[in-house]
Every structure is written in C-alpha cells, then in structure tokens.
Design an enzyme around this catalytic site. Structure first.
Site, PDB file in Angstrom:
ATOM      1  N   ASP A 249      39.745  39.590  46.144  1.00  0.00           N
ATOM      2  CA  ASP A 249      39.499  38.619  45.078  1.00  0.00           C
ATOM      3  C   ASP A 249      40.527  38.616  43.966  1.00  0.00           C
ATOM      4  OD1 ASP A 249      38.672  41.029  43.829  1.00  0.00           O
ATOM      5  OD2 ASP A 249      37.479  39.842  42.443  1.00  0.00           O
ATOM      6  N   GLU A 250      41.646  39.301  44.113  1.00  0.00           N
ATOM      7  CA  GLU A 250      42.644  39.206  43.053  1.00  0.00           C
ATOM      8  C   GLU A 250      44.061  39.354  43.594  1.00  0.00           C
ATOM      9  OE1 GLU A 250      42.772  42.653  40.306  1.00  0.00           O
ATOM     10  OE2 GLU A 250      40.974  43.272  41.347  1.00  0.00           O
TER      11      GLU A 250
ATOM     12  N   ASP B 267      42.197  36.536  39.011  1.00  0.00           N
ATOM     13  CA  ASP B 267      41.028  37.346  39.353  1.00  0.00           C
ATOM     14  C   ASP B 267      39.840  36.403  39.504  1.00  0.00           C
ATOM     15  OD1 ASP B 267      39.240  39.402  39.673  1.00  0.00           O
ATOM     16  OD2 ASP B 267      40.008  40.572  37.978  1.00  0.00           O
TER      17      ASP B 267
END
Length: 417
Positions: A122-123, A28
């Site tokens: 973003d993860e 993350d």
DNA sequence: TCTGGGGTCCTTTTGCCC
DNA sequence: TCTGGGGCAAAAGGACCC
C-alpha cells in the site's frame, strides 16, 4: 503510540511553499485493506469497520477512520477492538483483492514515472524529477496522482512531497487522511524537530524507551545529542542513522526493482499444538507454499530457516544452509523437519510454526549440479507437474499425500497409484 | 490487551581456517 | 604443543516496518 500521536497532534501546518527540489513523493494508501473492502460494500461507509480474522487469535489488519475514533488501530488484538467498539463491523481479509488493487495503483504510478519503489502493498516512493516538463511541479504531480487514484481505483491516498525519502514519508503520514503535504527544503528542520521521537523511521518501542531514559522526547532532542552518545546507546548503525535523520539528512535514492531477499510463510494455530504429526503436516504446507512461490518467480534459495513460537510467546529460529540452492518443496520440507526434530522441546506446546527460504538468486544463473542418482530430477518433474495442475485446475487440485486427511476421501472409490 | 503474517536489517555468537 | 587472534560465514536473536 508515538506514530499515532504524530497523526493526531497538531493540525496540519500548511508550510508555505515552494516545492523546488522536492522530487521525492511518498504515496500511502489510507486504511488500505478497509478502503478496498468498502468499494464493494458501500453500505458500510461511515460505520466503524476493520479488516481482520474472525478467529480468537486474530488482530486488526486495517481500521477505517470511524473505527479509529474508538481507539481501534491496526495490530490490535481483535478482542480488544471489539470491546472498545461494540458496534464494530469485522470483515475477513481477501488477500487477492488487495494484491490486485496494489498492482493497479503501482501501475498507475509507473505511468507517472518509471522510478517507483514499492515499500509494501500500500505504499511507494516515486522520483518525479523527470516528470516536471510533462506533468508540472511536484505539488501538481502529487495532486494529479491523488485525483487519478481516486478516479481510477476508487481509493483514497495521502501524498508526502519532499527532497528526501524520510521527510516525504513523514509528510504523507501527517497529511492523512486523504491529503497532501509539501515540506520545502528550507523548512525541513523546523518541520522535524518538534515531532516526537517515535516518528523517526526506525524508532519503535524499544528504542523509544532507551532514548526516553536518556531524556529525549522530541526529534530536536536527538539532533542536539552528540552522535557518539547515540552510537553508545544504540549501536553504530542505528546511532549514526538516527542522528543523520534527525537533521533531515537522508541520502537514499528511490530505487525501483529491489530484489526479494527471502520468501516465507508462517501460521499461528487456532489452539496450541504438541502433536508432532500436526506440526510436520504444517511444515509441509508451508514448505510447499514457499517453494511454489520460488518456482513461480524463477528463483532458488540456499538457506532454509524455521521459526517456532511456544505457547508462552517465546520465539526461536533455526536455519541450515544447503550445499546447492533449491526450489523444491521436498528439499525445503526435509530440511525444515530435520531442523524441527533437532529441537529438544519434546512435547512443548507450540503456538506458531514458519518456514522461510533465504539467500535467493535467479534460478537460471544459480549453479545446479546434476546428481547422478537423478532423485532430485524426479522430484523436480513431480513438482513441475503440480505447478501445472494447479495452474489448470486451481489450488487444491493436487495435494501431497501427507496433506490428505486419512478419512477425507474414505467414501470415494479409490485405486492404487 | 494478549499479541497475524509478510518482510528487512543489524548485532552477537559460534565454529572454522590459517 | 600451546596460545592467540584475524577473518569469514553461518547461525541465532531481535528490533522494526506495514
């Protein structure tokens, strides 16, 4: 609220540990949009900063940890954020930069293992079972990833290491910022049960309220509740799911290449609007955007749905399924307008409109019936030409007539065409 | 405090067919 | 003709996530 509690509460317990069988990693990125902006604005490092729009109706998209010390967090209305932190620096989002950075880190992950499942820009989840021989234990792989993301992308991230997706995700959130946490298989229940119920994936404000009313506050309370009680309160799917998660049971595997289910776009007006021609023009823009993305990804969609948010924030959707799937803005737009015009809300103030295309399939295998009239083929040719012109000259080079303001090119020489 | 934009998934309702 | 009701797909709404 509880998610933040989770990050704040309790100093990271370093679980002693053995990472055997902990083959699921959740990576993350920390304050992703903000961190990307800081790469090109080093002078802002250490200052409270957020990424978000400057308009009156924008919200915080990402907040640096300095901003968070003022109580600022993502999804917060910008006005409130500014009040909490008068010295707040606000940077307008640059989507392209985030997509590029995201692509960079995802490619980095794929150089570690092919089994990468992105969850958002973003993860991502990674399955590193196969990387042991080459790169070492899961803990070592996690540290390798953190080091490489920092070196090669200049971005901080946190990594959770566990035997299931859900625990890995929880672990990464507790490792933040810029950390790593391994939750050994034997430690799962001990790790899980003291956490607040809002930490469970799928427990938002509403569900939290229901569970709290039933006297549950910690994940352990959910685990101690009969599944039938949860099912009665939350429905069969959510009830069973939460009960399993509360005991750390989560069978879902890391699956790369999940296909998209829908493509859409929406926009909140700077001021509420009641003028139908403005709404139609917006529906056209949004339809164009959606259809262009369909064509760019080689997909067609069968169901067109619109979303309308009124001034009082009440939100409705309307949808229609077409006889033939399409990737044409013309078809999407006509359907969207017809759905909008069928609303009996003449003159209501509208805050937001959106257009979404669902029921996606790959355009090559989608049945496409040739129409004798050939009218669709005409539009297809026209829109293919638009795609080409945009590719060559950039977005904005070619616009449908309804998007051109009547007075926009008044002073320029014009000819029929 | 006054609420963005991109999505996913689940539930309920409704209309249709048999 | 009236009355269910099962099964299904579409439509609508809503919760949730980042």
């Amino acid at each position: 609220v509880s998610r933040r509690q989770l990050e704040r509460e309790a100093a990271k317990p370093e679980l002693p540990g053995d990472d055997t069988g902990c083959t699921v990693l959740h990576v993350d990125m920390d304050a992703f949009f903000a961190s990307v902006e800081l790469r090109t604005r080093p002078e802002l490092r250490g200052k409270p900063m957020v990424v978000g729009g400057l308009g009156g109706r924008s919200v915080v998209l990402a907040a640096t940890y300095e901003a968070r010390t003022f109580g600022v967090h993502s999804a917060m209305p910008m006005g409130r954020a500014r009040r909490l932190c008068p010295s707040l620096v606000v940077i307008e989002p640059t989507r392209g930069a985030y997509e590029e950075a995201s692509h960079g880190v995802m490619e980095l992950f794929r150089s570690i293992t092919p089994i990468v499942e992105p969850l958002s820009l973003d993860e991502a989840f990674l399955d590193v079972a196969g990387a042991a021989r080459r790169l070492g234990s899961p803990r070592q792989v996690a540290e390798l990833i953190r080091a490489r993301v920092a070196d090669e992308q200049g971005l901080p991230c946190s990594v959770g290491v566990a035997s299931t997706k859900f625990i890995a995700k929880l672990a990464s959130s507790r490792a933040k910022p810029d950390g790593m946490l391994v939750v050994p298989h034997e430690a799962v229940v001990q790790f899980l049960h003291p956490l607040p119920i809002g930490a469970l994936w799928g427990v938002g404000d509403r569900t939290e309220e229901v569970l709290t009313r039933l006297g549950m506050h910690r994940i352990g309370d959910i685990a101690a509740t009969p599944e039938s009680t949860l099912v009665a309160a939350l429905g069969p799917a959510a009830g069973a799911h939460l009960h399993a998660l509360s005991w750390g049971r989560d069978e879902r595997s890391v699956t790369p290449n999940e296909p998209e289910r829908s493509i859409g776009a929406e926009e909140t007006f700077a001021r509420d609007v009641d003028d139908v021609t403005i709404i139609h023009r917006e529906l056209l823009r949004l339809s164009e955007r959606g259809a262009a993305r369909l064509r760019a990804t080689g997909q067609v969609g069968r169901t067109v749905s619109i979303k309308v948010r009124f001034a009082d924030f009440r939100t409705i959707t309307r949808s229609r399924t077409l006889r033939e799937p399409t990737d044409l803005a013309r078809v999407v737009y006509d359907t969207a307008c017809s759905l909008y015009d069928a609303l009996d809300r003449k003159g209501a103030l509208i805050r937001l409109v959106g257009v979404r295309i669902e029921g996606l399939s790959a355009s090559a295998e989608a049945p496409r019936q040739m129409e004798l009239s050939g009218s669709d083929e005409g539009w297809r040719a026209a829109e293919a030409a638009v795609d080409l012109a945009v590719a060559r000259f950039g977005r904005g080079a070619v616009r449908p007539a309804a998007l051109v303001r009547p007075d926009a090119d008044r002073d320029r020489p014009r000819r029929e065409g």
